[in-house]
Design a protein around this motif. Sequence first.
Motif, mmCIF file in Angstrom:
data_model
loop_
_atom_site.group_PDB
_atom_site.id
_atom_site.type_symbol
_atom_site.label_atom_id
_atom_site.label_comp_id
_atom_site.label_asym_id
_atom_site.label_seq_id
_atom_site.Cartn_x
_atom_site.Cartn_y
_atom_site.Cartn_z
ATOM 1 N N THR A 14 0.848 -1.189 0.000
ATOM 2 C CA THR A 14 0.000 0.000 0.000
ATOM 3 C C THR A 14 0.886 1.241 0.000
ATOM 4 O O THR A 14 2.110 1.156 -0.106
ATOM 5 C CB THR A 14 -0.918 0.007 1.221
ATOM 6 O OG1 THR A 14 -0.110 0.037 2.411
ATOM 7 C CG2 THR A 14 -1.803 -1.231 1.239
ATOM 8 N N SER A 15 0.296 2.412 0.154
ATOM 9 C CA SER A 15 1.040 3.675 0.054
ATOM 10 C C SER A 15 2.131 3.816 1.104
ATOM 11 O O SER A 15 3.105 4.534 0.897
ATOM 12 C CB SER A 15 0.067 4.852 0.174
ATOM 13 O OG SER A 15 -0.597 4.823 1.430
ATOM 14 N N THR A 16 1.994 3.130 2.233
ATOM 15 C CA THR A 16 2.999 3.214 3.304
ATOM 16 C C THR A 16 3.916 2.002 3.357
ATOM 17 O O THR A 16 4.792 1.922 4.230
ATOM 18 C CB THR A 16 2.311 3.370 4.670
ATOM 19 O OG1 THR A 16 1.437 2.246 4.888
ATOM 20 C CG2 THR A 16 1.505 4.665 4.725
ATOM 21 N N GLY A 17 3.715 1.042 2.452
ATOM 22 C CA GLY A 17 4.576 -0.134 2.412
ATOM 23 C C GLY A 17 4.041 -1.331 3.160
ATOM 24 O O GLY A 17 4.688 -2.381 3.199
ATOM 25 N N THR A 18 2.860 -1.216 3.751
ATOM 26 C CA THR A 18 2.252 -2.362 4.426
ATOM 27 C C THR A 18 1.493 -3.213 3.407
ATOM 28 O O THR A 18 1.014 -2.690 2.392
ATOM 29 C CB THR A 18 1.290 -1.905 5.533
ATOM 30 O OG1 THR A 18 0.277 -1.070 4.950
ATOM 31 C CG2 THR A 18 2.032 -1.116 6.608
ATOM 32 N N PRO A 19 1.349 -4.520 3.648
ATOM 33 C CA PRO A 19 0.603 -5.379 2.714
ATOM 34 C C PRO A 19 -0.876 -5.009 2.675
ATOM 35 O O PRO A 19 -1.462 -4.627 3.692
ATOM 36 C CB PRO A 19 0.794 -6.790 3.290
ATOM 37 C CG PRO A 19 1.953 -6.696 4.209
ATOM 38 C CD PRO A 19 1.962 -5.301 4.739
ATOM 39 N N GLN A 20 -1.481 -5.139 1.510
ATOM 40 C CA GLN A 20 -2.900 -4.838 1.363
ATOM 41 C C GLN A 20 -3.781 -5.810 2.159
ATOM 42 O O GLN A 20 -4.824 -5.432 2.679
ATOM 43 C CB GLN A 20 -3.299 -4.897 -0.126
ATOM 44 C CG GLN A 20 -4.758 -4.623 -0.371
ATOM 45 C CD GLN A 20 -5.090 -4.540 -1.849
ATOM 46 O OE1 GLN A 20 -5.442 -3.475 -2.333
ATOM 47 N NE2 GLN A 20 -4.995 -5.647 -2.566
ATOM 48 N N LYS A 21 -3.364 -7.082 2.219
ATOM 49 C CA LYS A 21 -4.018 -8.126 3.019
ATOM 50 C C LYS A 21 -5.423 -8.503 2.560
ATOM 51 O O LYS A 21 -6.165 -9.138 3.294
ATOM 52 C CB LYS A 21 -4.063 -7.727 4.505
ATOM 53 C CG LYS A 21 -2.700 -7.635 5.158
ATOM 54 C CD LYS A 21 -2.822 -7.330 6.637
ATOM 55 C CE LYS A 21 -1.447 -7.266 7.291
ATOM 56 N NZ LYS A 21 -1.542 -6.949 8.749
ATOM 57 N N GLU A 22 -5.794 -8.117 1.376
ATOM 58 C CA GLU A 22 -7.091 -8.553 0.845
ATOM 59 C C GLU A 22 -6.983 -8.766 -0.648
ATOM 60 O O GLU A 22 -6.162 -8.140 -1.320
ATOM 61 C CB GLU A 22 -8.196 -7.547 1.161
ATOM 62 C CG GLU A 22 -7.977 -6.156 0.586
ATOM 63 C CD GLU A 22 -9.072 -5.181 1.007
ATOM 64 O OE1 GLU A 22 -9.496 -4.386 0.148
ATOM 65 O OE2 GLU A 22 -9.488 -5.231 2.181
ATOM 66 N N ASN A 23 -7.790 -9.668 -1.142
ATOM 67 C CA ASN A 23 -7.769 -9.987 -2.561
ATOM 68 C C ASN A 23 -8.632 -8.998 -3.333
ATOM 69 O O ASN A 23 -9.365 -8.200 -2.740
ATOM 70 C CB ASN A 23 -8.275 -11.417 -2.781
ATOM 71 C CG ASN A 23 -7.645 -12.072 -3.999
ATOM 72 O OD1 ASN A 23 -7.089 -11.405 -4.853
ATOM 73 N ND2 ASN A 23 -7.735 -13.387 -4.073
ATOM 74 N N ASP A 24 -8.572 -9.029 -4.632
ATOM 75 C CA ASP A 24 -9.484 -8.245 -5.454
ATOM 76 C C ASP A 24 -10.187 -9.185 -6.423
ATOM 77 O O ASP A 24 -9.730 -10.306 -6.669
ATOM 78 C CB ASP A 24 -8.763 -7.113 -6.183
ATOM 79 C CG ASP A 24 -7.602 -7.588 -7.035
ATOM 80 O OD1 ASP A 24 -7.828 -8.433 -7.927
ATOM 81 O OD2 ASP A 24 -6.473 -7.126 -6.824
ATOM 82 N N LYS A 25 -11.296 -8.741 -6.941
ATOM 83 C CA LYS A 25 -12.149 -9.606 -7.752
ATOM 84 C C LYS A 25 -11.429 -10.098 -9.005
ATOM 85 O O LYS A 25 -11.536 -11.281 -9.373
ATOM 86 C CB LYS A 25 -13.431 -8.865 -8.133
ATOM 87 C CG LYS A 25 -14.447 -9.725 -8.859
ATOM 88 C CD LYS A 25 -15.741 -8.961 -9.100
ATOM 89 C CE LYS A 25 -16.761 -9.836 -9.816
ATOM 90 N NZ LYS A 25 -18.030 -9.105 -10.069
ATOM 91 N N ALA A 26 -10.688 -9.213 -9.669
ATOM 92 C CA ALA A 26 -10.021 -9.598 -10.913
ATOM 93 C C ALA A 26 -8.981 -10.693 -10.670
ATOM 94 O O ALA A 26 -8.883 -11.651 -11.442
ATOM 95 C CB ALA A 26 -9.362 -8.376 -11.545
ATOM 96 N N THR A 27 -8.221 -10.560 -9.574
ATOM 97 C CA THR A 27 -7.212 -11.567 -9.255
ATOM 98 C C THR A 27 -7.867 -12.881 -8.852
ATOM 99 O O THR A 27 -7.452 -13.969 -9.267
ATOM 100 C CB THR A 27 -6.297 -11.069 -8.120
ATOM 101 O OG1 THR A 27 -5.680 -9.841 -8.524
ATOM 102 C CG2 THR A 27 -5.217 -12.086 -7.804
ATOM 103 N N GLN A 28 -8.918 -12.766 -8.055
ATOM 104 C CA GLN A 28 -9.622 -13.959 -7.591
ATOM 105 C C GLN A 28 -10.232 -14.740 -8.751
ATOM 106 O O GLN A 28 -10.308 -15.978 -8.711
ATOM 107 C CB GLN A 28 -10.713 -13.555 -6.602
ATOM 108 C CG GLN A 28 -11.273 -14.701 -5.789
ATOM 109 C CD GLN A 28 -12.160 -14.195 -4.656
ATOM 110 O OE1 GLN A 28 -12.349 -12.985 -4.489
ATOM 111 N NE2 GLN A 28 -12.702 -15.103 -3.875
ATOM 112 N N ASN A 29 -10.644 -14.038 -9.792
ATOM 113 C CA ASN A 29 -11.249 -14.677 -10.956
ATOM 114 C C ASN A 29 -10.231 -14.984 -12.050
ATOM 115 O O ASN A 29 -10.599 -15.369 -13.157
ATOM 116 C CB ASN A 29 -12.352 -13.787 -11.533
ATOM 117 C CG ASN A 29 -13.539 -13.657 -10.590
ATOM 118 O OD1 ASN A 29 -13.790 -14.541 -9.779
ATOM 119 N ND2 ASN A 29 -14.252 -12.547 -10.688
ATOM 120 N N GLY A 30 -8.964 -14.821 -11.736
ATOM 121 C CA GLY A 30 -7.918 -15.022 -12.724
ATOM 122 C C GLY A 30 -7.644 -16.494 -13.012
ATOM 123 O O GLY A 30 -8.223 -17.402 -12.410
#
Length: 264
Positions: A197-213
């Motif tokens: 993320t903007s501060t360098g921490t992991p996002q820790k959640e998936n997104d729909k496009a990746t999940q459906n990849g």
Amino acid sequence: MATNKNKIIWITGASSGLGKALTLVLSKKDHKLIISSRNKDQLNKVKSSCSNPENIEVLPLDLEDISSMSIKVDKAMLIYGSIDILINNAGISQRSLIINTEMSVYKQLMDINYMGTIALTKALLPHFVRQRQGQFVTVTSLMGKFSSPYRSGYCGAKHALHGFFDALRMEHAKDNISVTMICPGFVNTDIARNALTSTGTPQKENDKATQNGMSPEIFAKKMMRAIKNKKFEAYIGKREVMGIYVKRFFPKLLHRMVLRSQVR
């Protein structure tokens, strides 16, 4: 690969995602593998789940530790005596707007995705030259060919890899060294969860496009065909692959398409 047998292959980022899938696919063949990532325990778990674990050696590696690459290459060369293929798979993604992203995040993205990758490649290159053969396989992204919001640093690093490896291919064609660039679209891995993320921490959640990849297993099989055929570039994914061709011929149209997609 000229044949499907008896290759010595080094895979980075092998503890999860595409790297793990590649390791599982290759372990079913007669290849000897070196698998690397920062997580030694997870690498050993991957090794133990493979078909022929006796043909797999674990070599921990941190791409951010650029000064260690020559030492890592020396250790890798001692394992089997030579290396035929280096698969530069390790990397990290990003999900943040440019205006909010700290410069330290951009540096980390470049250090891992670009500087670490070319440092490892450069350290191995003299061995390929001496043995008069070798193949560099580098996993970039469709984002190495066109861009998307929230991925500015990731796109920049992946674009840079294409520039570097296109030059390497030209300089060392005379040495029988080949380069294959693998450009994935959306693949159902943890890449979004691990994205910075903007501060360098992991996002820790998936997104729909990746999940459906595409599944990593299907991707790995398609990728191995591209490596075997020594393709210059391979675009592997679903409908998003069309972005390559839209960008080439209708760049403004792709711009509008990406904006409408609201992809994160």
